[in-house]
Scaffold this motif. Structure first.
Motif, PDB file in Angstrom:
ATOM      1  N   SER A  84       2.032  13.492 -10.554  1.00 58.56           N
ATOM      2  CA  SER A  84       1.572  12.093 -10.443  1.00 58.56           C
ATOM      3  C   SER A  84       1.006  11.630  -8.866  1.00 58.56           C
ATOM      4  CB  SER A  84       2.557  11.179 -10.695  1.00 58.56           C
ATOM      5  OG  SER A  84       3.609  11.547  -9.925  1.00 58.56           O
ATOM      6  N   GLY A  85       1.080  12.677  -8.096  1.00 60.22           N
ATOM      7  CA  GLY A  85       0.514  12.554  -6.818  1.00 60.22           C
ATOM      8  C   GLY A  85       1.352  11.953  -5.769  1.00 60.22           C
ATOM      9  N   LYS A  86       2.583  12.366  -5.930  1.00 59.53           N
ATOM     10  CA  LYS A  86       3.812  11.731  -4.962  1.00 59.53           C
ATOM     11  C   LYS A  86       3.680  12.565  -3.542  1.00 59.53           C
ATOM     12  CE  LYS A  86       7.221  13.303  -7.582  1.00 59.53           C
ATOM     13  NZ  LYS A  86       6.264  13.702  -8.716  1.00 59.53           N
ATOM     14  N   THR A  87       3.279  13.876  -3.693  1.00 61.02           N
ATOM     15  CA  THR A  87       3.289  14.602  -2.134  1.00 61.02           C
ATOM     16  C   THR A  87       2.333  14.096  -1.050  1.00 61.02           C
ATOM     17  OG1 THR A  87       3.978  16.785  -3.393  1.00 61.02           O
ATOM     18  CG2 THR A  87       2.925  16.849  -1.121  1.00 61.02           C
ATOM     19  N   LYS A  88       1.059  13.943  -1.620  1.00 66.46           N
ATOM     20  CA  LYS A  88       0.057  13.339  -0.620  1.00 66.46           C
ATOM     21  C   LYS A  88       0.163  11.963  -0.307  1.00 66.46           C
ATOM     22  CE  LYS A  88      -4.966  12.684  -0.306  1.00 66.46           C
ATOM     23  NZ  LYS A  88      -6.380  12.597  -1.049  1.00 66.46           N
ATOM     24  N   LEU A  89       0.591  11.124  -1.205  1.00 60.17           N
ATOM     25  CA  LEU A  89       0.823   9.786  -0.785  1.00 60.17           C
ATOM     26  C   LEU A  89       2.408   9.690  -0.168  1.00 60.17           C
ATOM     27  CD1 LEU A  89       0.603   7.516  -4.074  1.00 60.17           C
ATOM     28  CD2 LEU A  89      -0.405   7.124  -2.054  1.00 60.17           C
ATOM     29  N   SER A  90       3.242  10.503  -0.332  1.00 62.39           N
ATOM     30  CA  SER A  90       4.287  10.413   0.560  1.00 62.39           C
ATOM     31  C   SER A  90       4.229  10.674   2.117  1.00 62.39           C
ATOM     32  CB  SER A  90       5.482  11.255   0.098  1.00 62.39           C
ATOM     33  OG  SER A  90       5.165  12.680   0.209  1.00 62.39           O
ATOM     34  N   VAL A  91       3.429  11.589   2.268  1.00 63.23           N
ATOM     35  CA  VAL A  91       3.200  11.897   3.763  1.00 63.23           C
ATOM     36  C   VAL A  91       2.566  10.731   4.403  1.00 63.23           C
ATOM     37  CG1 VAL A  91       1.602  13.237   5.331  1.00 63.23           C
ATOM     38  CG2 VAL A  91       2.894  14.508   3.388  1.00 63.23           C
ATOM     39  N   GLU A  92       1.396  10.186   3.834  1.00 61.43           N
ATOM     40  CA  GLU A  92       0.786   8.887   4.353  1.00 61.43           C
ATOM     41  C   GLU A  92       1.861   7.699   4.454  1.00 61.43           C
ATOM     42  OE1 GLU A  92      -2.109   8.834   5.701  1.00 61.43           O
ATOM     43  OE2 GLU A  92      -2.127  11.076   5.248  1.00 61.43           O
ATOM     44  N   ILE A  93       2.898   7.470   3.443  1.00 61.58           N
ATOM     45  CA  ILE A  93       3.650   6.557   3.736  1.00 61.58           C
ATOM     46  C   ILE A  93       4.760   6.742   4.728  1.00 61.58           C
ATOM     47  CG2 ILE A  93       5.604   5.407   2.345  1.00 61.58           C
ATOM     48  CD1 ILE A  93       4.166   6.047  -0.237  1.00 61.58           C
ATOM     49  N   ALA A  94       5.105   7.929   5.143  1.00 60.18           N
ATOM     50  CA  ALA A  94       6.179   8.282   6.030  1.00 60.18           C
ATOM     51  C   ALA A  94       5.448   8.053   7.385  1.00 60.18           C
ATOM     52  CB  ALA A  94       6.460   9.788   5.775  1.00 60.18           C
ATOM     53  N   LYS A  95       4.114   8.538   7.544  1.00 56.18           N
ATOM     54  CA  LYS A  95       3.510   8.281   8.765  1.00 56.18           C
ATOM     55  C   LYS A  95       3.226   6.883   9.193  1.00 56.18           C
ATOM     56  CE  LYS A  95      -0.267  10.679   8.038  1.00 56.18           C
ATOM     57  NZ  LYS A  95      -1.555  11.468   8.433  1.00 56.18           N
ATOM     58  N   ALA A  96       3.251   6.081   8.019  1.00 51.64           N
ATOM     59  CA  ALA A  96       2.971   4.648   8.244  1.00 51.64           C
ATOM     60  C   ALA A  96       4.347   3.903   8.556  1.00 51.64           C
ATOM     61  CB  ALA A  96       2.344   3.888   7.197  1.00 51.64           C
ATOM     62  N   ASN A  97       5.373   4.317   8.146  1.00 51.06           N
ATOM     63  CA  ASN A  97       6.766   3.693   8.130  1.00 51.06           C
ATOM     64  C   ASN A  97       7.937   4.370   8.908  1.00 51.06           C
ATOM     65  OD1 ASN A  97       6.421   1.249   6.091  1.00 51.06           O
ATOM     66  ND2 ASN A  97       5.237   3.199   5.217  1.00 51.06           N
ATOM     67  N   ARG A  98       7.444   5.327   9.866  1.00 48.44           N
ATOM     68  CA  ARG A  98       8.480   6.132  10.590  1.00 48.44           C
ATOM     69  C   ARG A  98       9.487   6.766   9.937  1.00 48.44           C
ATOM     70  NH1 ARG A  98      11.110   4.420  14.541  1.00 48.44           N
ATOM     71  NH2 ARG A  98      10.706   5.877  15.877  1.00 48.44           N
ATOM     72  N   CYS A  99       9.008   7.471   8.866  1.00 48.97           N
ATOM     73  CA  CYS A  99       9.999   8.083   7.908  1.00 48.97           C
ATOM     74  C   CYS A  99      10.165   9.636   8.068  1.00 48.97           C
ATOM     75  CB  CYS A  99       9.633   7.980   6.369  1.00 48.97           C
ATOM     76  SG  CYS A  99       9.372   6.436   5.928  1.00 48.97           S
ATOM     77  N   GLU A 100      11.329  10.027   7.800  1.00 48.33           N
ATOM     78  CA  GLU A 100      11.647  11.542   7.516  1.00 48.33           C
ATOM     79  C   GLU A 100      11.885  11.644   6.009  1.00 48.33           C
ATOM     80  OE1 GLU A 100      14.393  13.334  10.015  1.00 48.33           O
ATOM     81  OE2 GLU A 100      13.709  12.545  11.875  1.00 48.33           O
ATOM     82  N   ILE A 101      11.200  12.540   5.386  1.00 52.03           N
ATOM     83  CA  ILE A 101      11.152  12.892   3.928  1.00 52.03           C
ATOM     84  C   ILE A 101      12.521  13.712   3.487  1.00 52.03           C
ATOM     85  CG2 ILE A 101      10.007  13.873   1.850  1.00 52.03           C
ATOM     86  CD1 ILE A 101       7.488  12.638   3.381  1.00 52.03           C
TER      87      ILE A 101
END
Length: 314
Positions: free
Chosen positions: A17-34
């Motif tokens: 469903s495209g989780k991987t690519k989206l997750s990296v961008e979300i993480a960068k925008a919100n100071r996340c660790e996955i």
């Protein structure tokens, strides 16, 4: 002093469903660790078949629960819960936002709701009886036995997942209560302040993406990866080797099926798996869904997700 719960961001969705690519961008925008919420990506040497993110795709975002055990080491939802709790605390202590990304619904729910995994202990003799039944009558007969007493668990578990099927039978035998009923009674009060975001897309498009992903996996060396695992002595009966992409390729490598048959089964089984994932997610009422059917609109999907997150944890 505040009693506010620790924040936790979650992105889930069916395979492809495209989780991987989206997750990296979300993480960068919100100071996340996955934290990976995928039951198969914990295994070392199982990269192509699990669509594991490559180091260069991480873009500097820390990822956890990848490559932490060998394929012959048992790893359960309870293990995921224990390690996940520790990781959430450690990530929060670094001033980052813990972010779970994956498609294994039971693992994610076990962690965010603190499921208890006592499940009534063990009965080795009963387990031996079920294993003998499995060896004599086969996987479908064992799966049918579970369906008779716990249809919901049978729907969730693949017929080839004999270890988990036997455990579900054992739980019902020991407690008199089906495992699915025990899970349904678990508290839905989370110790975390959770944002739960799900990806959805038109079903035919999802199936098309699944087929394209499998073609890419095959081109990227899936068959060779499975052969390497067999050459290292990992048994096809291991839970890890029963994962999608592995259990279909093994019979081809052992001469029991043709390449075309293996690919057909892999695509069919993955479509069915995605359907079971979506069925699991439907009972998770807290999910805020984002439709990602239009793959050309990546930036709009990212903006929609960031808008959901914005201000929630401030």
């Amino acid at each position: 002093m505040t009693n506010r719960k620790p924040p936790l961001l979650i992105l889930l969705g069916p395979t492809a469903s495209g989780k991987t690519k989206l997750s990296v961008e979300i993480a960068k925008a919100n100071r996340c660790e996955i934290i990976s919420g995928d039951s198969m990506q914990v295994y070392r040497g199982m990269d192509v078949g699990t669509a594991k993110i490559k180091p260069e795709e991480m873009e500097g975002v820390p990822h956890h629960l990848l490559d932490i055990v060998d394929p012959d080491t048992p790893f359960s939802a309870a293990d995921f819960q224990t390690i996940g709790k520790r990781l959430i605390d450690e990530i929060a202590a670094r001033g980052k936002l813990p972010f779970i990304v994956g498609g294994t619904g039971l693992y994610i729910e076990a962690l965010i709701y603190g499921y208890e995994f006592s499940e009534g202990g063990a009965d080795p003799e009963f387990r031996k009886e079920q294993e003998a039944y499995f060896l004599e009558f086969g996987e479908q007969a064992l799966h049918d036995r579970l369906r008779e007493i716990d249809p919901a668990s049978a729907e969730r578990l693949h017929p080839r997942d004999s270890r988990r099927i036997i455990r579900a039978l054992e739980v019902a035998h020991l407690t008199g209560v089906p495992l699915s009923e025990q899970l349904a009674k678990q508290t839905k009060e989370s110790p975390y302040e959770v944002i739960l975001i799900g990806l959805t897309l038109e079903r035919n498009l999802l199936y098309k993406r699944i087929e394209e992903r499998i073609d890419t996996m095959l081109a990227n060396g899936l068959v060779e990866e499975v052969q390497i695992l067999l050459d290292r002595g990992y048994s096809p009966s291991l839970v890890s080797m029963q994962g999608l992409g592995y259990k279909e390729i093994v019979p081809y490598l052992q001469g029991y099926s043709s390449y075309d048959e293996a690919v057909y089964l892999l695509k069919r089984n993955t479509r069915r798996f995605a359907k079971r994932q979506l069925s699991w997610f439907r009972h998770m009422k807290e999910i805020q869904w984002v439709d990602v059917t239009d793959s050309s609109n990546f930036s709009a999907h990212l903006s929609a997700i960031n808008a959901i997150i914005a201000g929630k944890f401030a």
